[in-house]
Design an enzyme around this catalytic site. Structure first.
Site, short mmCIF file in Angstrom:
data_model
loop_
_atom_site.label_atom_id
_atom_site.label_comp_id
_atom_site.label_asym_id
_atom_site.label_seq_id
_atom_site.Cartn_x
_atom_site.Cartn_y
_atom_site.Cartn_z
N SER A 106 0.84 -1.21 0.00
CA SER A 106 0.00 0.00 0.00
C SER A 106 0.86 1.25 0.00
O SER A 106 1.92 1.30 0.64
CB SER A 106 -0.89 0.01 1.24
OG SER A 106 -1.49 1.28 1.42
N TYR A 129 -2.82 5.70 -4.63
CA TYR A 129 -4.01 6.51 -4.82
C TYR A 129 -3.55 7.73 -5.62
O TYR A 129 -2.40 8.15 -5.50
CB TYR A 129 -4.59 6.97 -3.47
CG TYR A 129 -5.25 5.87 -2.68
CD1 TYR A 129 -6.47 5.35 -3.07
CD2 TYR A 129 -4.65 5.37 -1.53
CE1 TYR A 129 -7.09 4.34 -2.33
CE2 TYR A 129 -5.27 4.37 -0.78
CZ TYR A 129 -6.48 3.87 -1.19
OH TYR A 129 -7.09 2.88 -0.46
N THR A 155 -5.53 2.45 -7.39
CA THR A 155 -6.85 2.17 -6.81
C THR A 155 -7.81 3.26 -7.25
O THR A 155 -7.58 4.45 -6.99
CB THR A 155 -6.75 2.09 -5.28
OG1 THR A 155 -5.88 1.00 -4.97
CG2 THR A 155 -8.11 1.84 -4.64
N LYS A 232 -7.29 -1.09 -9.79
CA LYS A 232 -7.98 -1.85 -8.72
C LYS A 232 -9.27 -1.14 -8.36
O LYS A 232 -9.26 0.05 -8.03
CB LYS A 232 -7.07 -1.93 -7.49
CG LYS A 232 -7.72 -2.55 -6.26
CD LYS A 232 -6.70 -2.79 -5.16
CE LYS A 232 -7.32 -3.35 -3.90
NZ LYS A 232 -8.00 -2.37 -3.08
N HIS A 256 -13.14 -3.05 -2.63
CA HIS A 256 -12.33 -2.54 -1.52
C HIS A 256 -12.72 -3.26 -0.21
O HIS A 256 -12.75 -2.67 0.86
CB HIS A 256 -12.55 -1.03 -1.40
CG HIS A 256 -11.35 -0.24 -1.01
ND1 HIS A 256 -10.70 0.61 -1.88
CD2 HIS A 256 -10.68 -0.12 0.17
CE1 HIS A 256 -9.69 1.22 -1.25
NE2 HIS A 256 -9.65 0.78 -0.01
C1 FNR Z 1 -7.72 -2.06 2.76
N1 FNR Z 1 -7.77 -1.94 1.37
C2 FNR Z 1 -6.92 -1.05 0.74
N2 FNR Z 1 -6.94 -0.96 -0.63
C3 FNR Z 1 -6.06 -0.15 -1.27
O1 FNR Z 1 -6.08 -0.09 -2.49
N3 FNR Z 1 -5.17 0.61 -0.55
C4 FNR Z 1 -5.11 0.58 0.81
O2 FNR Z 1 -4.28 1.27 1.42
C5 FNR Z 1 -6.03 -0.24 1.49
N4 FNR Z 1 -6.04 -0.31 2.85
C6 FNR Z 1 -6.85 -1.22 3.50
C7 FNR Z 1 -6.77 -1.33 4.89
C8 FNR Z 1 -7.53 -2.29 5.55
C9 FNR Z 1 -7.42 -2.40 7.05
C10 FNR Z 1 -8.38 -3.16 4.81
C11 FNR Z 1 -9.18 -4.24 5.50
C12 FNR Z 1 -8.47 -3.02 3.45
C13 FNR Z 1 -8.62 -2.85 0.56
C14 FNR Z 1 -7.89 -4.14 0.21
O3 FNR Z 1 -6.85 -3.92 -0.72
C15 FNR Z 1 -8.79 -5.21 -0.40
O4 FNR Z 1 -9.49 -4.66 -1.49
C16 FNR Z 1 -9.81 -5.82 0.58
O5 FNR Z 1 -9.28 -5.88 1.89
C17 FNR Z 1 -10.18 -7.23 0.12
O6 FNR Z 1 -11.17 -7.77 0.91
P1 FNR Z 1 -10.92 -8.80 2.14
O7 FNR Z 1 -9.96 -9.86 1.68
O8 FNR Z 1 -10.38 -7.97 3.26
O9 FNR Z 1 -12.29 -9.30 2.39
#
Ligand code: FNR
Length: 358
Positions: A106, A129, A155, A232, A256
């Protein structure tokens, strides 16, 4: 306790984290309908096993952009791993490497990209981002290239942060000891400022993310990197087609993890239309609600090239550092291999639409 499914890490992680960090990890947006739908979509699938196939040597190995991977199960980008474990992203990189898995770092990682790259033994992609400060974006791209990251993941489902009610109720802000160190401190200050009844991340994103960008802006990024560009947060065939038209190299079907638009479709449901729209012209990854090897199998059967795990990796990380990350990834891969064996599909290329039913 023996860990026999990734959810076995969950109570251990919960015990280690403060209630507000736990809510940040577990929560979704709005009424958390999409969060629940992501799981339900997998629960609704059944498998169509074939018998009398030689399954003596099942192989989950694959490749993305020419990089071999021991497993199609990778790590989704999630922010601030030092909230979960003192070793933070370094532990995640070691764990992903041990599992032979892709790790998407990230942009809000809490350790420097260069150190993460040093700790890694497997391929890394960098998630971005689109920041208002394009100079900061360019600097990140240059650092990612220099540190041998293999792709950029933009993203696109977060022009603003979703309405995450748990974080708002908690007045959530990031502990000042844990910083998004790859960005200039001036750019991240708001994410540490507490305010009752609202999430600092929401205020921070409103300040720093550029909500004006459109498809046309992708050319600007394309001109600044030789790395493949992955989008994404694609959920429709229309946007998948636009991604193709704009020279994007792959997409991640994702809502997400139910944290952005509530009432968006479950990832597994959106996967079908995106795959059908693209007709094999670029790799399609998917994330959201994947918790077992059977879930991975279903996603592959519906046309995904690979899947990413978000929260399960964080549970493993919080529970047991690098070993927990490797443990979560290995467990899901072992379950996938088991499913491949019992369905008579010993190669990933054998897992097609005939392997599942709704
Ligand atoms: C995320 N996600 C996320 N996505 C992204 O593009 N950049 C980010 O910094 C973050 N940060 C983030 C923090 C936390 C705590 C979570 C739970 C999720 C989304 C992540 O990449 C992903 O799309 C989802 O977490 C997938 O779903 P599951 O496996 O958590 O159900």
């Amino acid at each position: 306790m023996s860990i026999l499914r990734v959810e076995d890490y969950q109570p251990i992680a919960r015990d280690r984290l403060t209630p507000e960090v736990w809510d940040f990890v577990e929560g979704g947006s709005g009424a958390e309908r999409t969060l629940a739908a992501n799981r339900q979509a997998f629960e609704d699938m059944t498998l169509r096993p074939r018998v009398l196939v030689d399954v003596s040597d099942p192989d989950p190995g694959t490749a993305l952009f020419g990089t071999p991977l021991a497993t199609p199960v990778g790590v989704a980008p999630t922010a601030y791993h030092r909230l979960m474990h003192p070793d933070g992203e370094l532990a995640t990189a070691r764990g992903a490497g041990a599992a032979g898995a892709l790790y998407v770092v990230s942009v809000f990682a809490s350790q420097p990209l260069e150190e993460i790259a040093k700790a890694a033994t497997g391929p890394l992609w960098l998630q971005l981002y689109w920041l208002r400060r394009r100079d900061a974006l360019v600097a990140l791209v240059e650092r990612a290239e220099a540190a041998d990251f293999r792709a950029l993941v933009l993203t696109v489902d977060a022009p603003r942060i979703g309405r995450r009610l748990r974080d708002a109720r908690n007045g959530f802000a990031i502990d000042p000891d844990v910083r998004a160190v790859n960005l200039d401190a001036a750019l991240t200050a708001t994410s540490h400022e507490r305010s009752e009844g609202s999430s600092a991340l929401d205020r921070h994103a409103a300040e720093e993310f550029d909500p004006t960008i459109t498809w046309a802006d992708l050319a600007w990024l394309r001109a600044r990197t030789r790395l493949p560009i992955v989008l994404k947060g694609i959920l429709t065939a229309e946007d998948a087609q636009l991604a193709l038209d704009h020279g994007v190299d792959a997409v991640v079907v994702s809502n997400h993890g139910g944290r952005q638009l509530d009432q968006a479709p479950a990832s597994l449901h959106a996967l079908g239309e995106v795959v059908a729209g693209l007709g094999g012209r670029m790799p399609v990854l998917v994330d959201g609600g994947v918790r077992t090897g059977t879930d991975v199998f279903c996603a592959l059967a519906l046309g995904a090239s690979a899947v990413l795990l978000g929260r399960p990796v964080l549970w493993g990380l919080a529970a047991d550092g690098a070993d927990g990350v490797a443990g979560a990834l290995d467990l899901v891969t072992a379950e996938l291999v088991h499913t491949m064996t019992l369905t008579g599909r010993p190669r990933l290329s054998d897992i097609d639409g005939t392997a599942v039913a709704r």
